[in-house]
Design an enzyme around this catalytic site. Structure first.
Site, PDB file in Angstrom:
ATOM      1  N   CYS A  76       7.869  -1.996 -38.243  1.00 60.85           N
ATOM      2  CA  CYS A  76       8.570  -1.810 -37.235  1.00 60.85           C
ATOM      3  C   CYS A  76       8.286  -2.686 -36.143  1.00 60.85           C
ATOM      4  CB  CYS A  76       8.817  -0.432 -36.681  1.00 60.85           C
ATOM      5  SG  CYS A  76       7.123   0.209 -36.007  1.00 60.85           S
ATOM      6  N   HIS A 351       6.286   3.964 -32.666  1.00 59.18           N
ATOM      7  CA  HIS A 351       7.386   3.201 -33.513  1.00 59.18           C
ATOM      8  C   HIS A 351       7.879   2.174 -32.315  1.00 59.18           C
ATOM      9  CE1 HIS A 351      10.406   2.768 -36.287  1.00 59.18           C
ATOM     10  NE2 HIS A 351      11.233   3.191 -35.706  1.00 59.18           N
TER      11      HIS A 351
END
Length: 417
Positions: A76, A351
């Protein structure tokens, strides 16, 4: 301090698997092989009429594509940066121009730049308006070149951005040097790294990466004894800015450019006085970049804890930013077009997602999921006004395009470098 092109400043967060985001949306997804070519192709996964297409309706931007990127376990950090760069218009256009000029070269060697160019080309040339693409070859090349990005540890998006830009510059410089050494090549454009030709020293090569992202800082030190000012210029691809609680980006930049007094053990050696003297030191922008990238230093090493801690400080960043008070360039104004957001309570986990402005619409890019969002959503990523809060989603890297310049609009790249 400013982020120099070759020396990352952020300590790499380590350990902890990244949160994997599964695909979202309805409908069947079919696997389609991309067109053949001299590079390995990318897997494109598409569906019928997507949720995003329905959100745009008949106002879907002509010729634009909105693709999610598949997450390979912990990528990510890479996906969010790639989305910000894809919607940086001059960078994308110049990369696609590079692709069109080099795609049919028989002796071309695959590298990180060719992989990135092929990925962007697959997206922009797709017949689908929205889909998901798997950048497998690009990720493989990243991991091959840099062991730091191997494995499945949580990585730093800021470190990746600087690695990527510097690697592209290295490739362009090497290609230019090879072109210069080729028979019949005499153009001064192809002379890189300030090399001397026929006894005349040429200026370092300026690539399209430099034209978009590079700025120049002047580090001024004034001796308080003799008033002599010592100035040194240094280039940067982004500014790494310290943050404070309940502050704004404008105030953080003001602190970045504020005057610092050097005394006691930090005295400055003045060449004119030939001794250590008290001095005043400050940074100012000599040349503002077309694309201003600001890295908010949210990961700080705490000596008492002997580890890094994430600062959840509330830092308000404006949609329009003015640097006229800090820059020698008159009327230096910028418009925000991308924010890389870190979701998570600490540096070792979390994330990354990207918030992108495209054709006057804001969109959220969360790996393979792309959604339209209201502009007000950006406020949820300012940070928390309290030290302990349930809000762990914070703006980390800000991308501003210069207004009135080439900024986030099309720029000339006719030299192809």
């Amino acid at each position: 301090m400013a982020k120099l092109a070759r020396s990352p400043t952020t300590s790499p967060p380590a350990a902890a698997a990244d949160k994997h985001r599964s695909a979202a949306g309805s409908g069947l997804r079919s696997l389609a092989s991309a067109a053949s070519g001299w590079w390995d192709r990318w897997t494109v996964i598409g569906s019928g009429l997507s949720k995003l297409e329905r959100a745009f309706g008949d106002q879907f931007p002509e010729g634009e594509r909105y693709f999610g990127l598949e997450n390979f376990g912990n990528t990510c950090y890479c996906n969010s940066v790639l989305q910000a760069l894809y919607y940086c218009a001059p960078f994308r256009e110049q990369l696609l121009e590079y692709y069109s000029k080099n795609r049919n070269l028989e002796d071309a060697e695959e590298n990180l730049l060719t992989c990135l160019a092929d990925l962007f080309s697959q997206i922009s040339a797709s017949k689908k308006k929205t889909a998901v693409i798997a950048p497998k070859r690009f990720i493989q090349m990243v991991r091959k070149l840099n062991e730091y990005f191997r494995g499945y540890m949580h990585q730093d998006a800021h470190e990746f951005l600087n690695f990527l830009l510097n690697e592209i510059v290295d490739i362009l410089e090497k290609e230019s040097s090879c072109a210069k050494d080729s028979p019949g090549t005499t153009s001064s454009e192809n002379v890189s790294n300030g090399a001397a030709v026929d006894g005349v020293r040429k200026e370092p090569l300026v690539t399209w990466v430099h034209k978009n992202f590079q700025g120049i800082l002047t580090n001024e030190t004034r001796c308080l004894m003799c008033e002599t000012i010592t100035a040194k210029d240094e280039t940067f691809f982004d500014l790494s800015v310290d943050i404070e609680q309940n502050s704004s980006l404008t105030s953080c930049l003001k602190n970045f450019f504020s005057t610092e007094t050097l005394n006691a053990d930090d005295k400055f050696f003045c060449d004119k006085c030939c001794s250590l003297q008290e001095a005043e030191k400050r940074m100012k922008i000599k040349k503002a970049p077309q694309i201003l990238v600001i890295h908010l230093k949210r990961f700080k090493f705490i000596e008492q804890l002997n580890r890094h801690k994430k600062l959840s400080y509330r830092v308000v960043y404006p949609l329009e930013l003015k640097l006229s008070s800090n820059s020698a360039d008159a009327d230096c104004e910028y418009s925000l077009f991308a924010v890389v957001v870190h979701l998570g309570s600490g540096p070792n986990q979390g994330h990354y997602v990207a918030m992108i402005k495209s054709h006057d619409h804001w969109l959220s890019f969360d790996d393979d999921n792309v959604e339209m969002i209201p502009e007000s959503t950006l406020q949820t990523f300012y940070g928390s006004s309290r030290e302990y809060s349930g809000n762990t989603d914070h703006g980390y890297i800000l991308f501003y395009g210069r207004i009135g310049g080439s900024g986030n609009e099309k720029t000339d790249s006719s030299d192809g470098v």
